[in-house]
Design an enzyme around this catalytic site. Structure first.
Site, PDB file in Angstrom:
ATOM      1  N   GLY A   7     -17.185 -18.095 -71.831  1.00  0.00           N
ATOM      2  CA  GLY A   7     -16.136 -19.088 -71.573  1.00  0.00           C
ATOM      3  C   GLY A   7     -15.470 -19.574 -72.847  1.00  0.00           C
ATOM      4  O   GLY A   7     -15.338 -20.774 -73.071  1.00  0.00           O
ATOM      5  N   GLY A   8     -15.021 -18.617 -73.666  1.00  0.00           N
ATOM      6  CA  GLY A   8     -14.457 -18.993 -74.969  1.00  0.00           C
ATOM      7  C   GLY A   8     -12.945 -19.137 -74.974  1.00  0.00           C
ATOM      8  O   GLY A   8     -12.357 -19.380 -76.027  1.00  0.00           O
ATOM      9  N   LYS A  18     -26.893 -28.330 -64.357  1.00  0.00           N
ATOM     10  CA  LYS A  18     -27.104 -28.673 -65.766  1.00  0.00           C
ATOM     11  C   LYS A  18     -28.522 -29.184 -66.030  1.00  0.00           C
ATOM     12  O   LYS A  18     -29.112 -28.909 -67.080  1.00  0.00           O
ATOM     13  CB  LYS A  18     -26.061 -29.696 -66.216  1.00  0.00           C
ATOM     14  CG  LYS A  18     -24.627 -29.170 -66.173  1.00  0.00           C
ATOM     15  CD  LYS A  18     -24.426 -27.957 -67.088  1.00  0.00           C
ATOM     16  CE  LYS A  18     -22.968 -27.569 -67.226  1.00  0.00           C
ATOM     17  NZ  LYS A  18     -22.756 -26.478 -68.174  1.00  0.00           N
ATOM     18  N   ILE A  67     -15.844 -34.987 -73.011  1.00  0.00           N
ATOM     19  CA  ILE A  67     -15.094 -34.275 -74.055  1.00  0.00           C
ATOM     20  C   ILE A  67     -13.695 -33.933 -73.516  1.00  0.00           C
ATOM     21  O   ILE A  67     -13.560 -33.543 -72.353  1.00  0.00           O
ATOM     22  CB  ILE A  67     -15.837 -32.969 -74.451  1.00  0.00           C
ATOM     23  CG1 ILE A  67     -17.331 -33.238 -74.749  1.00  0.00           C
ATOM     24  CG2 ILE A  67     -15.147 -32.287 -75.634  1.00  0.00           C
ATOM     25  CD1 ILE A  67     -17.629 -34.175 -75.889  1.00  0.00           C
ATOM     26  N   TYR A 120     -23.189 -29.977 -59.769  1.00  0.00           N
ATOM     27  CA  TYR A 120     -23.071 -29.809 -61.225  1.00  0.00           C
ATOM     28  C   TYR A 120     -24.323 -30.350 -61.927  1.00  0.00           C
ATOM     29  O   TYR A 120     -24.868 -29.722 -62.842  1.00  0.00           O
ATOM     30  CB  TYR A 120     -21.817 -30.549 -61.679  1.00  0.00           C
ATOM     31  CG  TYR A 120     -21.461 -30.411 -63.135  1.00  0.00           C
ATOM     32  CD1 TYR A 120     -20.989 -29.205 -63.644  1.00  0.00           C
ATOM     33  CD2 TYR A 120     -21.567 -31.510 -63.995  1.00  0.00           C
ATOM     34  CE1 TYR A 120     -20.634 -29.090 -64.977  1.00  0.00           C
ATOM     35  CE2 TYR A 120     -21.209 -31.405 -65.327  1.00  0.00           C
ATOM     36  CZ  TYR A 120     -20.749 -30.187 -65.823  1.00  0.00           C
ATOM     37  OH  TYR A 120     -20.401 -30.084 -67.145  1.00  0.00           O
ATOM     38  N   ALA A 121     -24.796 -31.524 -61.477  1.00  0.00           N
ATOM     39  CA  ALA A 121     -25.999 -32.125 -62.075  1.00  0.00           C
ATOM     40  C   ALA A 121     -27.205 -31.208 -61.902  1.00  0.00           C
ATOM     41  O   ALA A 121     -27.997 -31.018 -62.840  1.00  0.00           O
ATOM     42  CB  ALA A 121     -26.281 -33.481 -61.428  1.00  0.00           C
TER      43      ALA A 121
HETATM   44  P1  NDP Z   1     -12.939 -25.728 -69.459  1.00  0.00           P
HETATM   45  O1  NDP Z   1     -12.682 -25.841 -67.996  1.00  0.00           O
HETATM   46  O2  NDP Z   1     -11.947 -26.305 -70.402  1.00  0.00           O
HETATM   47  O3  NDP Z   1     -13.162 -24.164 -69.846  1.00  0.00           O
HETATM   48  C1  NDP Z   1     -14.064 -23.419 -69.088  1.00  0.00           C
HETATM   49  C2  NDP Z   1     -14.275 -22.061 -69.710  1.00  0.00           C
HETATM   50  O4  NDP Z   1     -15.222 -21.338 -68.908  1.00  0.00           O
HETATM   51  C3  NDP Z   1     -13.009 -21.208 -69.738  1.00  0.00           C
HETATM   52  O5  NDP Z   1     -13.044 -20.390 -70.870  1.00  0.00           O
HETATM   53  C4  NDP Z   1     -13.126 -20.375 -68.457  1.00  0.00           C
HETATM   54  O6  NDP Z   1     -12.413 -19.137 -68.494  1.00  0.00           O
HETATM   55  C5  NDP Z   1     -14.624 -20.121 -68.437  1.00  0.00           C
HETATM   56  N1  NDP Z   1     -15.115 -19.822 -67.097  1.00  0.00           N
HETATM   57  C6  NDP Z   1     -14.991 -20.556 -65.966  1.00  0.00           C
HETATM   58  N2  NDP Z   1     -15.559 -19.912 -64.930  1.00  0.00           N
HETATM   59  C7  NDP Z   1     -16.041 -18.751 -65.416  1.00  0.00           C
HETATM   60  C8  NDP Z   1     -16.700 -17.652 -64.835  1.00  0.00           C
HETATM   61  N3  NDP Z   1     -16.996 -17.587 -63.536  1.00  0.00           N
HETATM   62  N4  NDP Z   1     -17.034 -16.608 -65.631  1.00  0.00           N
HETATM   63  C9  NDP Z   1     -16.747 -16.630 -66.953  1.00  0.00           C
HETATM   64  N5  NDP Z   1     -16.117 -17.648 -67.563  1.00  0.00           N
HETATM   65  C10 NDP Z   1     -15.767 -18.685 -66.791  1.00  0.00           C
HETATM   66  O7  NDP Z   1     -14.385 -26.342 -69.686  1.00  0.00           O
HETATM   67  P2  NDP Z   1     -14.973 -27.208 -70.909  1.00  0.00           P
HETATM   68  O8  NDP Z   1     -14.579 -26.603 -72.183  1.00  0.00           O
HETATM   69  O9  NDP Z   1     -14.690 -28.623 -70.651  1.00  0.00           O
HETATM   70  O10 NDP Z   1     -16.543 -27.010 -70.659  1.00  0.00           O
HETATM   71  C11 NDP Z   1     -17.303 -26.031 -71.351  1.00  0.00           C
HETATM   72  C12 NDP Z   1     -18.781 -26.265 -71.041  1.00  0.00           C
HETATM   73  O11 NDP Z   1     -19.141 -27.581 -71.443  1.00  0.00           O
HETATM   74  C13 NDP Z   1     -19.094 -26.175 -69.548  1.00  0.00           C
HETATM   75  O12 NDP Z   1     -20.363 -25.588 -69.362  1.00  0.00           O
HETATM   76  C14 NDP Z   1     -19.140 -27.626 -69.122  1.00  0.00           C
HETATM   77  O13 NDP Z   1     -19.949 -27.812 -67.997  1.00  0.00           O
HETATM   78  C15 NDP Z   1     -19.720 -28.277 -70.365  1.00  0.00           C
HETATM   79  N6  NDP Z   1     -19.419 -29.691 -70.454  1.00  0.00           N
HETATM   80  C16 NDP Z   1     -18.112 -30.149 -70.557  1.00  0.00           C
HETATM   81  C17 NDP Z   1     -17.874 -31.500 -70.657  1.00  0.00           C
HETATM   82  C18 NDP Z   1     -16.495 -32.077 -70.790  1.00  0.00           C
HETATM   83  O14 NDP Z   1     -16.359 -33.323 -70.773  1.00  0.00           O
HETATM   84  N7  NDP Z   1     -15.461 -31.290 -70.947  1.00  0.00           N
HETATM   85  C19 NDP Z   1     -18.971 -32.486 -70.620  1.00  0.00           C
HETATM   86  C20 NDP Z   1     -20.280 -31.896 -70.512  1.00  0.00           C
HETATM   87  C21 NDP Z   1     -20.484 -30.557 -70.437  1.00  0.00           C
HETATM   88  P3  NDP Z   1     -10.845 -19.061 -68.033  1.00  0.00           P
HETATM   89  O15 NDP Z   1     -10.046 -19.679 -69.157  1.00  0.00           O
HETATM   90  O16 NDP Z   1     -10.565 -17.616 -67.891  1.00  0.00           O
HETATM   91  O17 NDP Z   1     -10.718 -19.830 -66.777  1.00  0.00           O
END
Ligand code: NDP
Length: 247
Positions: free
Chosen positions: A14-15, A156, A185, A152-153
């Site tokens: 998920g980068g 995680k 975040i 989600y909880a």
């Molecule tokens: P975003 O929604 O901004 O980005 C999610 C990323 O995950 C994207 O790169 C997306 O790809 C990828 N993704 C989603 N579904 C899949 C899948 N089925 N297979 C592969 N890749 C996938 O999320 P965040 O950056 O906010 O979150 C990143 C991590 O941090 C997550 O695990 C989230 O639970 C955790 N987190 C985030 C918080 C926040 O406040 N933002 C708080 C606590 C934890 P694409 O671009 O192609 O859709």
């Protein structure tokens, strides 16, 4: 920025956006050869690949065969995987009573089962090399009760428990496993949270602001670095103090 990760191979799931993107860019800036996955967002992935620089691989968390081929591709192109960051994750928030079974299953399958699939796939090459670092991105929703996020909880909280159990299995083989626990975040994911809930959270954040993806990425590269060589099975909470105080 130092070149701590020169000659290291890093995989980030998920980068293409948010926290994952910041993690890709920080490792790349520190000299790593970075591969990252994305799900659907080709344009965002191409941008990160160009900026990183990094290699984008389209690969769903829910597709075990695609994950195995992604690992094979990285090994063929780079020869090793030194660091795996399990970052990809989704939310599908609603009260349990109203939650479609598919929303429960999708969230668990993407966030928890997906991370498990990745760990399983990289374990063999890491065991062969007798070194490796795995970092799982959890959430404070896995530590404290957040309304509307039972799925989600569970994913995680499960990931935190999984991290400790996997650390117990892999430590003796020279592979370190830890997690980073972000609070609120600023990303596309948190942008979907209703304004009143955000405001309520902000009141409880000791630093009185939401976090930035780069602040989570800094904890991730620390845990992957030699400076964290004795940290094992633990989690670093990056939440501006949200879960540190009672009121
Ligand atoms: P975003 O929604 O901004 O980005 C999610 C990323 O995950 C994207 O790169 C997306 O790809 C990828 N993704 C989603 N579904 C899949 C899948 N089925 N297979 C592969 N890749 C996938 O999320 P965040 O950056 O906010 O979150 C990143 C991590 O941090 C997550 O695990 C989230 O639970 C955790 N987190 C985030 C918080 C926040 O406040 N933002 C708080 C606590 C934890 P694409 O671009 O192609 O859709």
């Amino acid at each position: 920025m130092n070149r701590e990760f020169e000659n290291k191979v890093v995989v980030v799931t998920g980068g293409s956006r948010g926290i994952g993107r910041a993690i890709v860019e920080r490792f790349a800036a520190q000299g790593a050869r970075v591969f990252f996955t994305y799900h659907q967002n080709e344009a965002a992935a191409a941008q990160v690949a160009a900026v990183g620089p990094a290699v984008a691989i389209k690969c769903s968390q829910t597709d075990a065969a695609a994950i195995d081929s992604a690992v094979e591709r990285v090994l063929a192109e780079a020869g090793a995987i030194d660091v795996l960051v399990n970052n990809a994750g989704i939310t599908a928030d609603t009260f349990l009573m109203l939650m479609p079974a598919d929303d429960w299953n999708r969230v668990i399958d993407t966030n928890l089962n997906g991370a498990c699939r990745w760990c399983k796939a990289v374990t063999r090459p890491m065991l062969g090399a007798r070194r490796g670092v795995i970092i799982n991105i959890a959430s404070i929703a896995g530590l404290v009760g957040v309304m509307g996020q039972t799925n989600y909880a569970a994913s995680k909280g499960g990931l935190l428990a999984f991290t400790r159990a996997l650390a117990a299995e892999l430590g003796v083989k020279g592979i370190r496993v830890n997690s980073v626990v972000p609070g609120f975040i600023e990303t596309d994911m948190s942008a979907r949270v209703p304004r009143q809930i955000k405001q309520k959270n902000l009141e409880h954040i000791v630093l009185k602001r939401f976090g930035k993806p780069e602040e989570v990425a800094a904890a991730v590269t620390f845990l992957a670095s030699d400076g964290a060589s004795y940290i094992m099975g633990q989690s670093i909470v990056v939440d501006g103090g949200l879960t540190a105080t009672a009121a």
